[in-house]
Structure formats: structure tokens, C-alpha cells
Design an enzyme around this catalytic site. Sequence first.
Site, PDB file in Angstrom:
ATOM      1  N   LYS A  22     -41.109   0.780 -30.272  1.00  0.00           N
ATOM      2  CA  LYS A  22     -40.081   0.695 -31.326  1.00  0.00           C
ATOM      3  C   LYS A  22     -38.976  -0.294 -30.937  1.00  0.00           C
ATOM      4  CE  LYS A  22     -36.338   3.809 -31.637  1.00  0.00           C
ATOM      5  NZ  LYS A  22     -35.126   3.108 -31.499  1.00  0.00           N
ATOM      6  N   ARG A  93     -28.973   1.497 -36.623  1.00  0.00           N
ATOM      7  CA  ARG A  93     -28.024   0.550 -36.039  1.00  0.00           C
ATOM      8  C   ARG A  93     -28.660  -0.787 -35.703  1.00  0.00           C
ATOM      9  NH1 ARG A  93     -23.598   1.849 -33.887  1.00  0.00           N
ATOM     10  NH2 ARG A  93     -24.013   0.195 -32.405  1.00  0.00           N
ATOM     11  N   CYS A 117     -22.424   6.977 -33.732  1.00  0.00           N
ATOM     12  CA  CYS A 117     -23.571   7.833 -34.036  1.00  0.00           C
ATOM     13  C   CYS A 117     -23.592   8.984 -33.042  1.00  0.00           C
ATOM     14  CB  CYS A 117     -24.874   7.059 -34.048  1.00  0.00           C
ATOM     15  SG  CYS A 117     -25.492   6.668 -32.439  1.00  0.00           S
ATOM     16  N   PRO A 123     -19.843   0.359 -29.978  1.00  0.00           N
ATOM     17  CA  PRO A 123     -19.263  -0.845 -30.575  1.00  0.00           C
ATOM     18  C   PRO A 123     -20.199  -2.049 -30.413  1.00  0.00           C
ATOM     19  CG  PRO A 123     -18.255  -0.395 -28.450  1.00  0.00           C
ATOM     20  CD  PRO A 123     -19.177   0.752 -28.727  1.00  0.00           C
ATOM     21  N   ILE A 124     -19.901  -3.140 -31.142  1.00  0.00           N
ATOM     22  CA  ILE A 124     -20.721  -4.353 -30.976  1.00  0.00           C
ATOM     23  C   ILE A 124     -19.842  -5.558 -30.585  1.00  0.00           C
ATOM     24  CG2 ILE A 124     -22.645  -3.622 -32.463  1.00  0.00           C
ATOM     25  CD1 ILE A 124     -21.459  -5.593 -34.572  1.00  0.00           C
ATOM     26  N   ASP A 125     -18.737  -5.244 -29.884  1.00  0.00           N
ATOM     27  CA  ASP A 125     -17.806  -6.309 -29.496  1.00  0.00           C
ATOM     28  C   ASP A 125     -18.473  -7.385 -28.635  1.00  0.00           C
ATOM     29  OD1 ASP A 125     -17.968  -4.008 -27.739  1.00  0.00           O
ATOM     30  OD2 ASP A 125     -16.453  -4.961 -26.484  1.00  0.00           O
ATOM     31  N   LEU A 126     -19.422  -7.008 -27.803  1.00  0.00           N
ATOM     32  CA  LEU A 126     -20.047  -8.002 -26.914  1.00  0.00           C
ATOM     33  C   LEU A 126     -20.921  -8.980 -27.704  1.00  0.00           C
ATOM     34  CD1 LEU A 126     -21.039  -5.606 -23.982  1.00  0.00           C
ATOM     35  CD2 LEU A 126     -19.045  -7.105 -24.119  1.00  0.00           C
ATOM     36  N   VAL A 328     -24.684   5.341 -19.501  1.00  0.00           N
ATOM     37  CA  VAL A 328     -24.875   4.288 -20.511  1.00  0.00           C
ATOM     38  C   VAL A 328     -24.167   4.640 -21.821  1.00  0.00           C
ATOM     39  CG1 VAL A 328     -26.575   2.967 -21.838  1.00  0.00           C
ATOM     40  CG2 VAL A 328     -27.060   3.582 -19.449  1.00  0.00           C
ATOM     41  N   ARG A 398     -38.022   8.519 -36.482  1.00  0.00           N
ATOM     42  CA  ARG A 398     -37.524   7.167 -36.206  1.00  0.00           C
ATOM     43  C   ARG A 398     -38.314   6.526 -35.063  1.00  0.00           C
ATOM     44  NH1 ARG A 398     -32.184   6.715 -34.036  1.00  0.00           N
ATOM     45  NH2 ARG A 398     -32.878   4.589 -34.001  1.00  0.00           N
TER      46      ARG A 398
HETATM   47  C1  LIG Z   1     -33.092  -0.455 -30.836  1.00  0.00           C
HETATM   48  C2  LIG Z   1     -32.879  -0.416 -29.375  1.00  0.00           C
HETATM   49  O1  LIG Z   1     -33.406  -1.222 -28.634  1.00  0.00           O
HETATM   50  N1  LIG Z   1     -32.104   0.573 -28.913  1.00  0.00           N
HETATM   51  C3  LIG Z   1     -31.880   0.703 -27.496  1.00  0.00           C
HETATM   52  C4  LIG Z   1     -30.749  -0.202 -27.074  1.00  0.00           C
HETATM   53  O2  LIG Z   1     -29.605   0.154 -27.853  1.00  0.00           O
HETATM   54  P1  LIG Z   1     -28.340  -0.818 -27.862  1.00  0.00           P
HETATM   55  O3  LIG Z   1     -28.800  -2.214 -27.857  1.00  0.00           O
HETATM   56  O4  LIG Z   1     -27.456  -0.365 -28.970  1.00  0.00           O
HETATM   57  O5  LIG Z   1     -27.693  -0.440 -26.491  1.00  0.00           O
HETATM   58  P2  LIG Z   1     -26.709  -1.299 -25.601  1.00  0.00           P
HETATM   59  O6  LIG Z   1     -27.405  -1.671 -24.345  1.00  0.00           O
HETATM   60  O7  LIG Z   1     -26.126  -2.380 -26.425  1.00  0.00           O
HETATM   61  O8  LIG Z   1     -25.563  -0.251 -25.296  1.00  0.00           O
HETATM   62  C5  LIG Z   1     -25.321   0.250 -24.016  1.00  0.00           C
HETATM   63  C6  LIG Z   1     -23.845   0.600 -23.873  1.00  0.00           C
HETATM   64  O9  LIG Z   1     -23.058  -0.559 -24.063  1.00  0.00           O
HETATM   65  C7  LIG Z   1     -22.040  -0.344 -25.019  1.00  0.00           C
HETATM   66  N2  LIG Z   1     -21.796  -1.583 -25.782  1.00  0.00           N
HETATM   67  C8  LIG Z   1     -22.851  -2.242 -26.325  1.00  0.00           C
HETATM   68  C9  LIG Z   1     -22.653  -3.388 -27.056  1.00  0.00           C
HETATM   69  C10 LIG Z   1     -21.328  -3.866 -27.230  1.00  0.00           C
HETATM   70  O10 LIG Z   1     -21.079  -4.882 -27.884  1.00  0.00           O
HETATM   71  N3  LIG Z   1     -20.302  -3.165 -26.673  1.00  0.00           N
HETATM   72  C11 LIG Z   1     -20.505  -2.037 -25.947  1.00  0.00           C
HETATM   73  O11 LIG Z   1     -19.555  -1.434 -25.450  1.00  0.00           O
HETATM   74  C12 LIG Z   1     -22.620   0.772 -25.903  1.00  0.00           C
HETATM   75  O12 LIG Z   1     -21.622   1.466 -26.606  1.00  0.00           O
HETATM   76  C13 LIG Z   1     -23.348   1.626 -24.898  1.00  0.00           C
HETATM   77  O13 LIG Z   1     -22.447   2.500 -24.288  1.00  0.00           O
HETATM   78  O14 LIG Z   1     -30.506  -0.033 -25.690  1.00  0.00           O
HETATM   79  C14 LIG Z   1     -30.079   1.287 -25.321  1.00  0.00           C
HETATM   80  C15 LIG Z   1     -29.763   1.296 -23.839  1.00  0.00           C
HETATM   81  O15 LIG Z   1     -30.897   1.118 -23.094  1.00  0.00           O
HETATM   82  C16 LIG Z   1     -31.173   2.300 -25.714  1.00  0.00           C
HETATM   83  O16 LIG Z   1     -30.677   3.580 -25.475  1.00  0.00           O
HETATM   84  C17 LIG Z   1     -31.552   2.146 -27.164  1.00  0.00           C
HETATM   85  O17 LIG Z   1     -32.691   2.916 -27.438  1.00  0.00           O
HETATM   86  C1  LIG Z   2     -31.069   5.456 -28.987  1.00  0.00           C
HETATM   87  C2  LIG Z   2     -32.246   5.004 -29.407  1.00  0.00           C
HETATM   88  O1  LIG Z   2     -32.437   4.138 -30.415  1.00  0.00           O
HETATM   89  P1  LIG Z   2     -31.369   3.394 -31.329  1.00  0.00           P
HETATM   90  O2  LIG Z   2     -30.663   2.376 -30.483  1.00  0.00           O
HETATM   91  O3  LIG Z   2     -32.211   2.717 -32.354  1.00  0.00           O
HETATM   92  O4  LIG Z   2     -30.437   4.442 -31.873  1.00  0.00           O
HETATM   93  C3  LIG Z   2     -33.524   5.427 -28.769  1.00  0.00           C
HETATM   94  O5  LIG Z   2     -34.547   4.764 -29.019  1.00  0.00           O
HETATM   95  O6  LIG Z   2     -33.528   6.414 -28.034  1.00  0.00           O
END
Ligand SMILES: CC(=O)N[C@H]1[C@@H](OP(=O)(O)OP(=O)(O)OC[C@H]2O[C@@H](n3ccc(=O)[nH]c3=O)[C@H](O)[C@@H]2O)O[C@H](CO)[C@@H](O)[C@@H]1O
Ligand SMILES: C=C(OP(=O)(O)O)C(=O)O
Length: 435
Positions: A22, A93, A117, A123-126, A328, A398
Amino acid sequence: MEKIIVRGGKRLNGTVQVEGAKNAVLPVIAASLLASEGISVIRDVPSLSDVYTISEVLRYLNAEVTFQENKITVDASRELLIEAPFEYVRKMRASVLVMGPLLARTGRARVALPGGCAIGSRPIDLHLKGFEAMGAKVKVGNGFIEAESEGRLRGAKIYLDFPSVGATQNIMMAATLANGVTTLENCAKEPEIVDLANYLNKMGAVVKGAGTGTIRIEGVERLYAADHTIIPDRIEAGTFMIAAAITGGNVLVKGAVPEHLTSLIAKLEEMGVVIIEEDQGLRVIGPEKLKAVDIKTMPHPGFPTDMQSQMMSLLVVAEGTGMITETVFENRFMHVEEFRRMNSDIKIEGRSVIINGPCQLQGAEVSATDLRAAAALIIAGLRAEGYTRVTELKHLDRGYLNFHNKLAALGADIERVNDEVEISNDSKQFLSEQI
Ligand SMILES: CC(=O)N[C@H]1[C@@H](OP(=O)(O)OP(=O)(O)OC[C@H]2O[C@@H](n3ccc(=O)[nH]c3=O)[C@H](O)[C@@H]2O)O[C@H](CO)[C@@H](O)[C@@H]1O
Ligand SMILES: C=C(OP(=O)(O)O)C(=O)O
């Protein structure tokens, strides 16, 4: 209400096939928007609700998408729209992953703000800092993020404060069509990042270093459709490995890639589980008694947060005290209360939980708080006394295809039912008058 009902006590035996990942397929489908010519073909696509959602997002953006028998085709050659509305982003997301491709291809992207969630604020600031470093102007307002660049994005040196998977993917996709070279430091190293880079390179991109902490992307003028097969789902594989282990079973997890699962294999072996590499995958043999261990979730190659709740089910029945530290996500312990309902001795202390085992799990009515929690509670049910009923299966759908059928084929006593309660006409009338 739909529920999965498990009666514990059966040992799992046999072979289970893992689906395409996925978390690899979602960014790959988003990346197919970068091909301004040809029809992309994506294979080994699992038929999950998240895959339907991202396909809908692409259709909304004016791409043509077909999905049949594990194969998706995408024709993104027409002019694209630039907006991903809230109704999609709310459901999933990962919809924000269309932002990088749209910005690269059209110079504009407008995506609904994802919001938090069940596992944290996320957040997506990065992602946005990366786009800004490449010359985009980013505005946030009215529930939307809007990014715009004058002409092509330009290559940049970007350092991520945290190796975010999504930010690495979004920036990598944006950089493929930028003017010049982008270097991404402290980036995520997950196998899904490598899969995306391989796909981008097949499209004509020049991405080097994926799987290490530094990725270098040389921008090109144009990308073309490509044919790509998605890697196996390491989290689904790991989930079945734990299901085998908790029941003292003997299961071949076909398609499991050992190099993607090193941290999980190490922890399971420490707990006394026997794991054998075979040609087709990993054989997992559960012991009579499991030993408790400590776990800390980390970015890859550390222990994956997406395996944290499933591991909790195993620690609950292991001998001794185990600790899980979640580094994480800030709030990924919502399932603890549900485990308690099944007679687990678990205490939350800040970002850690302390689990005192072994507990005799008892069947109960429990609610899935997120996707991996759903799987974890079902796994716990495999070992519990009596019947466990797991609700909120939308989370499970999902990320897991035919989960209960796959477990049933391994010998679990499990079924999925829809026991909608019949409400009499009198009660319906009464309830409608109350609103
Ligand atoms: C669809 C997908 O592939 N989802 C995976 C992806 O989620 P996703 O890509 O959302 O996870 P990230 O690695 O970005 O997030 C990890 C941490 O970084 C923080 N963060 C992230 C981006 C940002 O701009 N700012 C920030 O602070 C997040 O809040 C979180 O605490 O990787 C996660 C970590 O392995 C997995 O649990 C999810 O299953
Ligand atoms: C947290 C997960 O996915 P998503 O980032 O799509 O919410 C996950 O696959 O466990």
C-alpha cells in the site's frame, strides 16, 4: 454493523501470499501524473480502499485511470487540474502526494490541508519547506495549501529536520522536472522510497541514492509513462509473521523480503520465534513461550511504527516485562485501551508503554482505532479465550486485502459479518422525532 469475529486458540499453518505494498503504490500512482506522454502501467496493485481513493483523486485531476485485476493504468497526458479537495484528503492523507507532481508539471497545486488523525497531528511543513527551497511560493488559507512557481522549479539543497517518508517522496517527485540538481539530505530510507525512485528512473528521471540518507535528483525536461511492478508489502508480511508467532504456528509468508524486515526479524528472534529464509519468502515458527523484549520505533531501518500495535499483541502474551517506545508519531497508543478490554496489563508512560506479561487474553468487543490497530486486535483475538469482535473495519480495509479470509485459510476460526440491528418502525419514528 460490520465486524470480524475471531475465536482464539487455533494454531496457524500453511502459506499466505503478501500483496503489493500500500505505502509503495500510493506514491507511485501519484508519480504517474508526471508522465505527460503515454499510458503508465502499475502492477501488483492491491485492491484497497486507499488505492480507490488515490485513483479518484487522479480522475478528479483529469487523468484517465483504469483498475482491473491488480493492474492500474494511468493516462495523464491531458491538461491537468490542480486541486485535490478535502473530501479526498480527509479520507486519506497520502492524497497530499499529488502536490509535488502537480507543482512540477503545471507550476501550481492546491491541496486541502490534511489536518490531524488518530495517530497524531501529522503536519506537512517539511514538504512545504522543500517546495519553497525550490522556488515555489506557498500560501495557506481557507483550509487549503496553495503552491505556485514562476516557470520551472529550480534544483536546491534541502535538509529535512526529520526523515519524513512523505516529504522525501513529495520533494523527490517535484525535483524530477526542476531546472538543475536537487540534493535531499537526511531523507527517509524506507524500501517504498527506493521503489518510487526506481519507478521515476524508468520514467526518464535521474534519481540517485534512494535508500541512503542523501538523494540527488537531476531535473529533466519531460517524463514518460512506464511499466512498474510494486514491491511486496513488508507491513502486511510482518503482520502475518506476528499472527503465526502468537499462535505457535508454522506459516510460510510468501513474498516477504528479508532485507525489508531486518528489525522485525531481529526482535522476533529475540522473543524466541524461529524464522527461516526460503526461496519464496519467510517461514515463521512460533515457540510455546515467547520472551518479552523492548522496542523503539524509528525511521527505517529502525523498527517500523506501522508494526508497533501488532507487536503489542505479541508482547502481551510474552513472559516478562516489555516496553514499547513510539518516537515517530506523537499519539499512536489509542489501541492500548482496547487491549485492556481484552485483559492486558499495559501502562502508558509518556511516549512509552510498559507491558507486563504473560496475560491470558480474553475475547471482548473492541473497536479498531486505526489501520494497524485493527490488525493487532484481530491478532490478539487469535490467542484470546473465547470470542473477540472487532468493529470499525473501515480502517482495516485501507491497508489489508481479504485479511480474515487469509487467516481463515491458515486455520483461524474467523468470520466477517454484518449484523445490522433491525430497528422497528415505531423506534425509527420515535428517533426521527427526537432529531
Ligand atoms: C502512505 C504512507 O506511506 N504512510 C506511511 C508514511 O506516512 P507519512 O509519510 O505521513 O509519515 P512521515 O514519515 O512523513 O511522518 C513521520 C513523522 O514526521 C512528522 N512530520 C512529517 C512531515 C512533515 O512535514 N512534518 C512533520 O513533522 C509526522 O508528524 C510524524 O510524526 O510513513 C510513516 C512513517 O514510517 C508510516 O507510518 C505511514 O504508514
Ligand atoms: C499510518 C499508516 O498509513 P497512512 O500514512 O496512510 O495513514 C499505515 O499504513 O499504518
